[in-house]
Structure formats: C-alpha cells, structure tokens
Scaffold this motif. Structure first.
Motif, mmCIF file in Angstrom:
data_model
loop_
_atom_site.group_PDB
_atom_site.id
_atom_site.type_symbol
_atom_site.label_atom_id
_atom_site.label_comp_id
_atom_site.label_asym_id
_atom_site.label_seq_id
_atom_site.Cartn_x
_atom_site.Cartn_y
_atom_site.Cartn_z
ATOM 1 N N TRP A 161 0.845 -1.197 0.000
ATOM 2 C CA TRP A 161 0.000 0.000 0.000
ATOM 3 C C TRP A 161 0.880 1.247 0.000
ATOM 4 N N ASN A 162 1.845 1.269 0.898
ATOM 5 C CA ASN A 162 2.693 2.449 1.060
ATOM 6 C C ASN A 162 3.641 2.686 -0.110
ATOM 7 N N LYS A 163 3.897 1.653 -0.907
ATOM 8 C CA LYS A 163 4.763 1.791 -2.077
ATOM 9 C C LYS A 163 4.030 2.375 -3.282
ATOM 10 N N GLU A 164 2.710 2.442 -3.221
ATOM 11 C CA GLU A 164 1.907 2.825 -4.387
ATOM 12 C C GLU A 164 1.477 4.286 -4.324
ATOM 13 N N PRO A 165 2.069 5.149 -5.150
ATOM 14 C CA PRO A 165 1.711 6.564 -5.112
ATOM 15 C C PRO A 165 0.242 6.845 -5.474
ATOM 16 N N GLU A 166 -0.345 5.995 -6.329
ATOM 17 C CA GLU A 166 -1.747 6.203 -6.701
ATOM 18 C C GLU A 166 -2.702 5.795 -5.584
ATOM 19 N N LEU A 167 -2.170 5.208 -4.549
ATOM 20 C CA LEU A 167 -2.972 4.807 -3.393
ATOM 21 C C LEU A 167 -2.562 5.644 -2.188
ATOM 22 N N ALA A 168 -1.433 5.347 -1.598
ATOM 23 C CA ALA A 168 -0.982 6.077 -0.402
ATOM 24 C C ALA A 168 -0.771 7.554 -0.706
ATOM 25 N N GLY A 169 -0.125 7.852 -1.822
ATOM 26 C CA GLY A 169 0.138 9.243 -2.177
ATOM 27 C C GLY A 169 -1.133 10.036 -2.420
ATOM 28 N N ALA A 170 -2.064 9.428 -3.150
ATOM 29 C CA ALA A 170 -3.330 10.109 -3.450
ATOM 30 C C ALA A 170 -4.143 10.350 -2.179
ATOM 31 N N LEU A 171 -4.174 9.365 -1.291
ATOM 32 C CA LEU A 171 -4.951 9.506 -0.059
ATOM 33 C C LEU A 171 -4.269 10.450 0.930
ATOM 34 N N GLU A 172 -2.951 10.535 0.862
ATOM 35 C CA GLU A 172 -2.233 11.483 1.715
ATOM 36 C C GLU A 172 -2.643 12.917 1.378
ATOM 37 N N PHE B 64 -6.601 11.310 4.240
ATOM 38 C CA PHE B 64 -7.448 10.150 4.520
ATOM 39 C C PHE B 64 -6.902 9.343 5.693
ATOM 40 N N THR B 65 -7.715 9.196 6.722
ATOM 41 C CA THR B 65 -7.386 8.398 7.902
ATOM 42 C C THR B 65 -8.573 7.493 8.179
ATOM 43 N N SER B 66 -8.307 6.187 8.287
ATOM 44 C CA SER B 66 -9.410 5.251 8.436
ATOM 45 C C SER B 66 -8.893 3.876 8.839
ATOM 46 N N SER B 67 -9.770 3.068 9.403
ATOM 47 C CA SER B 67 -9.470 1.668 9.689
ATOM 48 C C SER B 67 -10.361 0.824 8.791
ATOM 49 N N VAL C 148 -4.916 -0.129 9.157
ATOM 50 C CA VAL C 148 -5.087 1.194 9.756
ATOM 51 C C VAL C 148 -4.289 2.179 8.905
ATOM 52 N N VAL C 149 -4.988 3.193 8.408
ATOM 53 C CA VAL C 149 -4.392 4.179 7.508
ATOM 54 C C VAL C 149 -4.451 5.542 8.185
ATOM 55 N N GLU C 150 -3.311 6.216 8.219
ATOM 56 C CA GLU C 150 -3.237 7.572 8.762
ATOM 57 C C GLU C 150 -2.626 8.480 7.707
ATOM 58 N N ASN C 151 -3.391 9.511 7.326
ATOM 59 C CA ASN C 151 -2.948 10.441 6.284
ATOM 60 C C ASN C 151 -2.455 9.709 5.042
ATOM 61 N N GLY C 152 -3.214 8.711 4.626
ATOM 62 C CA GLY C 152 -2.934 7.977 3.405
ATOM 63 C C GLY C 152 -1.993 6.809 3.553
ATOM 64 N N LYS C 153 -1.175 6.791 4.579
ATOM 65 C CA LYS C 153 -0.174 5.738 4.772
ATOM 66 C C LYS C 153 -0.718 4.623 5.675
ATOM 67 N N ALA C 154 -0.455 3.386 5.276
ATOM 68 C CA ALA C 154 -0.819 2.253 6.124
ATOM 69 C C ALA C 154 0.174 2.182 7.273
ATOM 70 N N VAL C 155 -0.325 2.303 8.504
ATOM 71 C CA VAL C 155 0.547 2.263 9.677
ATOM 72 C C VAL C 155 0.475 0.909 10.390
ATOM 73 N N THR C 156 -0.601 0.172 10.151
ATOM 74 C CA THR C 156 -0.759 -1.151 10.753
ATOM 75 C C THR C 156 -1.521 -2.056 9.793
#
Length: 131
Positions: free
Chosen positions: A17-28, A32-35, A51-59
């Motif tokens: 998830w975090n490697k994909e700019p069209e996903l993590a980057g776009a949501l950042e 976007f913060t969500s579980s 668990v996503v915080e500011n587009g990045k998957a943290v867990t």
C-alpha cells in the motif's frame, strides 16, 4: 503465500500500500485516515484490518475487535478473482449492486462519488495482487 487477510498477509498489504503513489500518495493529499477491515461474506467478524493515517498504512494486522470505519466482505472466490485481475470502476459497480462486495460498515455511495477516494479504492485491488 500467506492466507488471505491473515496477520502476515495484512502486514505485506500495508507495505505494498505504502509503495503505491496512486494509493498512499493520493490519499495522503486528502488527509485520509481510516481503519479498513476485510473479510469473508457470512462470517461474524472480519479477518484482517488495515489502519491508515494520512494515506499511509501504519498497521496491517489480524482483526481482533479493533474499531473500524469500513468492513468489506466478499466470498473467498470473488476476493481471489479481484486480487488476480484487479477491479475497474464498472466491475466495482457490478460487484456492489449484485452484492458480491458488501460494505458491512462504511458508505459506498459517498466514497464512489468522490474521485479522490474512488480511484485509490479501485487501485487497492491491484495492490492486493502484489502481496
């Protein structure tokens, strides 16, 4: 390969998830913060959670009763098909209207109407295929 939505699978999904700019980057860009929980239709509870915080998957973890904003369910066969082939806008609409993809928690209508969220959501299926 780890079992779909297991702890190991969810951790690898978070990494991809975090490697994909069209996903993590776009949501950042939209903060976007969500579980997001994932599981199989007909089961009492989901199997995994991201668990996503500011587009990045943290867990990425096995589901253990955590609070969730989204709970996505489908049959194992449908998950496997979408993970292998991806899912476009038309396919997503069909999956939702035919109840092959269920949002037990979360507002599909609000998400799909916002291209800043819809495009990354669709991209997440492609990213699942990298796990």
């Amino acid at each position: 390969m780890a079992d779909l939505f297991s702890e190991e699978w969810m951790q690898r999904f978070a990494e991809e998830w975090n490697k994909e700019p069209e996903l993590a980057g776009a949501l950042e860009k939209i903060g976007f913060t969500s579980s997001i929980a994932y599981g199989f239709d007909g089961e009492e509870k989901p199997r995994g959670i991201l668990v996503v915080e500011n587009g990045k998957a943290v867990t990425g973890a096995a589901f253990a009763g955590q609070e969730m904003n989204w709970d996505l369910r489908a049959s194992q066969d449908n998950w496997s098909k979408w993970i292998q082939k991806g899912l476009g806008t038309m396919g997503l609409g069909m999956a939702y209207t035919t109840r092959k993809l269920k949002f037990n928690v979360g507002d599909y209508g609000a998400m799909i109407k916002d291209p800043r969220m819809a495009a990354p959501f669709i991209k997440s299926f492609t990213v699942m295929g990298r796990v």
